[in-house]
Design an enzyme around this catalytic site. Sequence first.
Site, PDB file in Angstrom:
ATOM      1  N   ASN A 211     -13.963  -7.574  -3.910  1.00 43.85           N
ATOM      2  CA  ASN A 211     -13.514  -8.396  -2.785  1.00 43.85           C
ATOM      3  C   ASN A 211     -14.371  -8.051  -1.564  1.00 43.85           C
ATOM      4  OD1 ASN A 211     -12.198  -6.140  -1.280  1.00 43.85           O
ATOM      5  ND2 ASN A 211     -11.017  -6.065  -3.174  1.00 43.85           N
ATOM      6  N   ASP A 280      -6.335  -6.246  -7.896  1.00 43.46           N
ATOM      7  CA  ASP A 280      -5.042  -6.300  -8.580  1.00 43.46           C
ATOM      8  C   ASP A 280      -5.210  -6.464 -10.090  1.00 43.46           C
ATOM      9  OD1 ASP A 280      -3.243  -5.987  -6.434  1.00 43.46           O
ATOM     10  OD2 ASP A 280      -3.726  -8.010  -5.748  1.00 43.46           O
ATOM     11  N   LYS A 290     -24.836  -6.632 -21.574  1.00 43.18           N
ATOM     12  CA  LYS A 290     -24.742  -7.794 -20.685  1.00 43.18           C
ATOM     13  C   LYS A 290     -24.298  -9.035 -21.480  1.00 43.18           C
ATOM     14  CE  LYS A 290     -27.483 -10.701 -17.698  1.00 43.18           C
ATOM     15  NZ  LYS A 290     -28.791 -11.274 -17.553  1.00 43.18           N
ATOM     16  N   PHE A 324      -0.915  -1.569   3.652  1.00 39.77           N
ATOM     17  CA  PHE A 324      -1.376  -2.766   4.362  1.00 39.77           C
ATOM     18  C   PHE A 324      -0.858  -3.980   3.605  1.00 39.77           C
ATOM     19  CE2 PHE A 324      -4.670  -2.097   7.700  1.00 39.77           C
ATOM     20  CZ  PHE A 324      -4.574  -0.712   7.766  1.00 39.77           C
ATOM     21  N   LYS A 338       6.824  -6.557   1.109  1.00 43.03           N
ATOM     22  CA  LYS A 338       5.998  -5.436   0.621  1.00 43.03           C
ATOM     23  C   LYS A 338       6.568  -4.104   1.087  1.00 43.03           C
ATOM     24  CE  LYS A 338       1.673  -7.537  -0.554  1.00 43.03           C
ATOM     25  NZ  LYS A 338       0.491  -8.214  -0.105  1.00 43.03           N
ATOM     26  N   LYS A 342       7.338  -1.876  -2.095  1.00 44.68           N
ATOM     27  CA  LYS A 342       6.453  -0.733  -2.326  1.00 44.68           C
ATOM     28  C   LYS A 342       7.067   0.557  -1.803  1.00 44.68           C
ATOM     29  CE  LYS A 342       2.324  -3.378  -2.877  1.00 44.68           C
ATOM     30  NZ  LYS A 342       1.083  -3.174  -3.590  1.00 44.68           N
TER      31      LYS A 342
HETATM   32  O1  PMT Z   1     -12.276  -2.965   4.742  1.00 41.62           O
HETATM   33  P1  PMT Z   1     -12.379  -3.970   5.900  1.00 41.62           P
HETATM   34  O2  PMT Z   1     -13.557  -4.889   5.733  1.00 41.62           O
HETATM   35  O3  PMT Z   1     -12.334  -3.299   7.234  1.00 41.62           O
HETATM   36  O4  PMT Z   1     -11.120  -4.942   5.801  1.00 41.62           O
HETATM   37  C1  PMT Z   1      -9.847  -4.432   6.105  1.00 41.62           C
HETATM   38  C2  PMT Z   1      -8.807  -4.936   5.078  1.00 41.62           C
HETATM   39  C3  PMT Z   1      -8.633  -6.436   5.218  1.00 41.62           C
HETATM   40  C4  PMT Z   1      -9.232  -4.580   3.652  1.00 41.62           C
HETATM   41  C5  PMT Z   1      -7.482  -4.160   5.434  1.00 41.62           C
HETATM   42  O5  PMT Z   1      -7.102  -4.485   6.747  1.00 41.62           O
HETATM   43  C6  PMT Z   1      -6.372  -4.515   4.461  1.00 41.62           C
HETATM   44  O6  PMT Z   1      -5.639  -5.480   4.632  1.00 41.62           O
HETATM   45  N1  PMT Z   1      -6.227  -3.680   3.387  1.00 41.62           N
HETATM   46  C7  PMT Z   1      -5.277  -3.933   2.285  1.00 41.62           C
HETATM   47  C8  PMT Z   1      -5.840  -4.950   1.333  1.00 41.62           C
HETATM   48  C9  PMT Z   1      -4.900  -5.239   0.172  1.00 41.62           C
HETATM   49  O7  PMT Z   1      -5.238  -4.965  -0.947  1.00 41.62           O
HETATM   50  O8  PMT Z   1      -3.726  -5.727   0.531  1.00 41.62           O
HETATM   51  P2  PMT Z   1      -2.557  -6.153  -0.527  1.00 41.62           P
HETATM   52  O9  PMT Z   1      -1.610  -6.915   0.304  1.00 41.62           O
HETATM   53  O10 PMT Z   1      -3.164  -6.816  -1.702  1.00 41.62           O
HETATM   54  O11 PMT Z   1      -1.961  -4.764  -0.999  1.00 41.62           O
HETATM   55  C10 PMT Z   1      -0.832  -4.172  -0.392  1.00 41.62           C
HETATM   56  C11 PMT Z   1      -0.965  -2.669  -0.341  1.00 41.62           C
HETATM   57  O12 PMT Z   1      -0.940  -2.117  -1.651  1.00 41.62           O
HETATM   58  C12 PMT Z   1      -2.241  -2.171   0.300  1.00 41.62           C
HETATM   59  O13 PMT Z   1      -1.925  -1.037   1.074  1.00 41.62           O
HETATM   60  C13 PMT Z   1      -3.111  -1.784  -0.884  1.00 41.62           C
HETATM   61  O14 PMT Z   1      -4.014  -0.709  -0.556  1.00 41.62           O
HETATM   62  C14 PMT Z   1      -2.072  -1.330  -1.890  1.00 41.62           C
HETATM   63  N2  PMT Z   1      -2.464  -1.564  -3.303  1.00 41.62           N
HETATM   64  C15 PMT Z   1      -2.697  -2.819  -3.753  1.00 41.62           C
HETATM   65  C16 PMT Z   1      -3.005  -3.016  -5.076  1.00 41.62           C
HETATM   66  C17 PMT Z   1      -3.078  -1.907  -5.940  1.00 41.62           C
HETATM   67  N3  PMT Z   1      -3.407  -2.054  -7.228  1.00 41.62           N
HETATM   68  N4  PMT Z   1      -2.843  -0.681  -5.464  1.00 41.62           N
HETATM   69  C18 PMT Z   1      -2.533  -0.485  -4.157  1.00 41.62           C
HETATM   70  O15 PMT Z   1      -2.316   0.654  -3.724  1.00 41.62           O
END
Ligand code: PMT
Length: 412
Positions: A211, A280, A290, A324, A338, A342
């Site tokens: 991403n 995810d 490849k 986040f 969330k 979470k």
């Molecule tokens: O890195 P930058 O370019 O500065 O951009 C910042 C950002 C947009 C990446 C950051 O601000 C942000 O939003 N980070 C979280 C991105 C994310 O994966 O969000 P989510 O809503 O999909 O996930 C929710 C939370 O679960 C997040 O804290 C994530 O780290 C966590 N997660 C998600 C999936 C997974 N398999 N394991 C996790 O721990």
Amino acid sequence: MRITLGVTGGVAAYKAAELARRLQQEGFSVQVVMTRSAREFIAPLTFAALTGEKVITDLFAAPSGGPANLDSAIEHIAVAQRTDLLLVAPATADTLAKFARGLADDFLSTLYLAAAAPVVVAPAMNVNMWRHPATQENIAMLRARGVRIVEPGEGYLACGMTGAGRLAEIDEILAAVREALQLKRDLAGETLLVTAGPTCEDLDPVRYLTNRSSGRMGYAVAEAAARRGARVILISGPTALAAPEGVERVSVRTAEEMHRAVLEKFPACTAAVFAAAVADYRPVEKLPQKMKRNKAPLTIALEPTPDILADLARQKGQRVLVGFAAETEHVAENARKKLAAKNADLIVANDVSAPGAGFDLDTNIVTLYARDARENALPQMSKFEVAQRILDEVLRLRATPRLVPAARRSQA
Ligand code: PMT
């Protein structure tokens, strides 16, 4: 934090350019205000290029040939309100006299009267001017009012004389700024785990799913926490960023590797901030060679990756966990979901489709959703400032007892 750097007219004005750069490196945003005589020594363009912000030069800046501009006339109030610290370097005898006597006939002296923020001045002038009783009396008045004076150094002066009057060394000025701001070491004793950046999920030796995360948000949290005295363990997906000073970085590639690294480091930490954009899903199968091009449509089977945050939340104990939420719609609703799903203590929600927010930018626009239902929508600010607000909230939540749900209380 925002510093207004006043530059006044002296030979040392050129050193203010380096000072502006160093302030920015320390994470401050810098607004430069120049007096008329400063502009005889150095051009405003130098500061505009360094800070990326318009340099303020006049109290009544008017479009060329036009009438005095009223918006500009009250700008000093707006600048004063946004300023966390007013630093004047170099400060001439004239500026010190204006500050001491309350004269307000240009932008800088007006700003000085209007600002409630701490003030640091670093004088630079001819040795006789510095020693003159008038200057010393002004200095004493300012000191008595709480203005921090960074004393000039001794040495050879531009006027050809030797003695006190050289602008103090930049490191000394920066130390005075930090002291005046009482830069907090309020995370001393804490160990903060931070995840940052994207993960890459390999499909074959040349292709992968990922991403747009640059890592900037997570790195800003790591850097801010280290400066506030925390031991910081940064678990980072692939990024182009250098590890912030004093931060222990563990580099990983996939969600699986990030999960393992977090599990290993988690017992040592007292709080964790999950800023990484973890994939995810990953391909069910990673091909050893490849994949060949084919005319038929291609379907790739994906499987979920471990939800690192949710997994760690099950074993968090008294640790504060910050997640986040990267959303493009129904931000508040999804963020609240969330927070509960979470079992996080704080969710930092960003609408990653909004201009100025989200991926690969220096700024973000976030709302903080805390476990005690406190919600705080922040305006657009640098990711470093967002990081500071998150850390303030981590400390608040650490000091707030966790409410045990009634069902669990009765089982206890
Ligand atoms: O890195 P930058 O370019 O500065 O951009 C910042 C950002 C947009 C990446 C950051 O601000 C942000 O939003 N980070 C979280 C991105 C994310 O994966 O969000 P989510 O809503 O999909 O996930 C929710 C939370 O679960 C997040 O804290 C994530 O780290 C966590 N997660 C998600 C999936 C997974 N398999 N394991 C996790 O721990």
